[in-house]
Write an enzyme that holds these catalytic residues in place. Structure first.
Site, mmCIF file in Angstrom:
data_model
loop_
_atom_site.group_PDB
_atom_site.id
_atom_site.type_symbol
_atom_site.label_atom_id
_atom_site.label_comp_id
_atom_site.label_asym_id
_atom_site.label_seq_id
_atom_site.Cartn_x
_atom_site.Cartn_y
_atom_site.Cartn_z
ATOM 1 N N THR A 192 9.418 10.622 2.750
ATOM 2 C CA THR A 192 10.498 9.756 3.773
ATOM 3 C C THR A 192 11.191 8.741 3.036
ATOM 4 O O THR A 192 11.488 8.238 2.675
ATOM 5 C CB THR A 192 10.732 9.911 4.948
ATOM 6 O OG1 THR A 192 10.355 11.665 5.488
ATOM 7 C CG2 THR A 192 11.687 9.416 5.836
ATOM 8 N N GLY B 181 7.790 6.153 6.185
ATOM 9 C CA GLY B 181 7.281 7.354 7.265
ATOM 10 C C GLY B 181 6.174 7.456 8.087
ATOM 11 O O GLY B 181 5.626 6.703 8.589
ATOM 12 N N ALA B 182 6.200 8.257 8.671
ATOM 13 C CA ALA B 182 5.221 9.208 9.189
ATOM 14 C C ALA B 182 4.440 9.986 8.635
ATOM 15 O O ALA B 182 5.476 11.276 8.760
ATOM 16 C CB ALA B 182 5.311 8.138 10.734
ATOM 17 N N ASP B 183 3.573 11.055 9.268
ATOM 18 C CA ASP B 183 2.832 11.969 9.831
ATOM 19 C C ASP B 183 3.538 12.566 10.902
ATOM 20 O O ASP B 183 3.318 13.555 11.150
ATOM 21 C CB ASP B 183 1.328 12.480 9.312
ATOM 22 C CG ASP B 183 1.238 11.494 7.961
ATOM 23 O OD1 ASP B 183 1.733 11.829 6.802
ATOM 24 O OD2 ASP B 183 0.361 10.908 7.363
ATOM 25 N N LYS C 61 -0.489 7.537 10.350
ATOM 26 C CA LYS C 61 -0.474 7.708 8.558
ATOM 27 C C LYS C 61 -1.427 7.597 7.481
ATOM 28 O O LYS C 61 -2.109 8.166 8.128
ATOM 29 C CB LYS C 61 0.501 6.936 8.800
ATOM 30 C CG LYS C 61 1.871 6.488 9.295
ATOM 31 C CD LYS C 61 2.410 5.004 8.822
ATOM 32 C CE LYS C 61 3.104 4.522 7.402
ATOM 33 N NZ LYS C 61 3.123 5.868 6.905
ATOM 34 N N GLY D 195 -0.151 10.390 2.536
ATOM 35 C CA GLY D 195 -0.365 10.735 1.186
ATOM 36 C C GLY D 195 -1.274 9.659 0.425
ATOM 37 O O GLY D 195 -1.371 8.902 -0.408
ATOM 38 N N GLU E 60 -0.794 0.865 3.660
ATOM 39 C CA GLU E 60 -0.210 0.825 4.149
ATOM 40 C C GLU E 60 0.057 -0.053 5.513
ATOM 41 O O GLU E 60 0.663 -0.622 6.077
ATOM 42 C CB GLU E 60 0.299 2.462 4.920
ATOM 43 C CG GLU E 60 1.349 3.286 3.775
ATOM 44 C CD GLU E 60 1.045 4.298 3.577
ATOM 45 O OE1 GLU E 60 1.699 5.288 3.469
ATOM 46 O OE2 GLU E 60 0.581 4.756 4.839
ATOM 47 N N LYS F 87 8.017 15.586 12.896
ATOM 48 C CA LYS F 87 7.266 14.704 13.356
ATOM 49 C C LYS F 87 7.183 13.752 14.512
ATOM 50 O O LYS F 87 5.724 13.457 14.951
ATOM 51 C CB LYS F 87 6.897 13.640 11.853
ATOM 52 C CG LYS F 87 7.447 13.422 10.902
ATOM 53 C CD LYS F 87 6.713 14.443 10.127
ATOM 54 C CE LYS F 87 6.107 14.869 8.613
ATOM 55 N NZ LYS F 87 7.581 15.154 8.170
#
Length: 254
Positions: free
Chosen positions: A48, A106-108, A118, A121, A127, A145
């Protein structure tokens, strides 16, 4: 503030939602003047965040942004910035001076309190350094999410020095979490972070007894833990894309 706008008759898949929220969030921040010339911007990592980087490049090409200083949170992000000729700096460079104006990532997972997981990745350390040293922190996600309770779908990443992997795993198991070392996909052995550490992925086997804030602090107090993927110490502005083509804002404007 919970605000949604623009809908479509054809439901958007997750990939389209990611593109939508990346473009809409950057455009909104530029229009509001939150993103403007001469800023320092932390750029996140993941599927994202990447289209958000591209949208920033579009604004640079149009002249609606200029003279920005970008701090990437991973080699992946740095490579994308180089592709689009976005000027790169480190957080410790003289121009940045250890403080960013805004970070976009973005975020998980994100819960109803705007607490975040997060690190899918494996870039959680960089981050978090960027996010926690930014005047403003912006999270952009697709609707999948959004969860009631963190850990519902995504594992909690924990970055550890290799020597501490077993001791940290044992402690997490004592806390009632299931945990494993994240394995690499295109090489044998574990994922190795940009800083040479391992990632442990932990999951709650039942509802957590600690609050997200307490868990973030408790994890970081363990010897050998470098950082974890809970982000609870910052006020976050959130943009959520939905399948109907709307984009929701879940926090107050700056």
């Amino acid at each position: 503030m919970h605000e949604r706008n623009t809908t479509t008759n054809t439901p958007l898949d997750v990939t389209a939602q990611k593109l939508l929220v990346a473009q809409r969030s950057v455009d909104t921040l530029v229009q509001e003047g939150v993103l403007h010339a001469h800023m320092s911007i932390g750029l996140g990592t993941g599927s994202t965040a990447m289209p958000a980087v591209k949208r920033i490049a579009d604004h640079l090409a149009r002249g609606t942004l200029s003279d920005i200083a970008a701090v990437p949170t991973s080699f992946q992000t740095a490579l994308i910035c180089e592709r689009y000729n976005i000027p790169l700096f480190s957080l410790s460079s003289k121009r940045i001076g250890g403080k960013l104006d805004v970070t976009i990532d973005g975020a998980d997972e994100i819960d109803t309190q705007n607490f975040v997981i997060k690190g899918g990745g494996a870039a959680l350390l960089q981050e978090k350094i960027a996010a926690y040293n930014s005047a403003h922190f912006v999270i952009i996600v697709d609707e999948t999410k959004v969860v009631e309770t963190l850990g519902t779908r995504a594992a909690l990443p924990i970055e550890v020095v290799p020597e501490a992997r077993m001791s940290v795993m044992r402690t997490l198991q004592d806390w009632g979490l299931s945990v494993h070392i994240r394995e690499a996909v295109r090489k044998k052995g574990p994922v190795v972070t940009d800083h040479g550490n391992f990632i442990l992925d932990a999951r709650w086997q039942s509802l957590p007894t600690r609050t997200p804030q307490d868990m973030e602090r408790a994890l970081n107090a363990l010897p050998g833990v470098i950082e974890n993927g809970l982000f609870t110490e910052r006020t976050v502005r959130v943009f959520v894309a939905h399948a109907d083509g709307s984009v929701e804002e879940r926090s107050a404007s700056f």
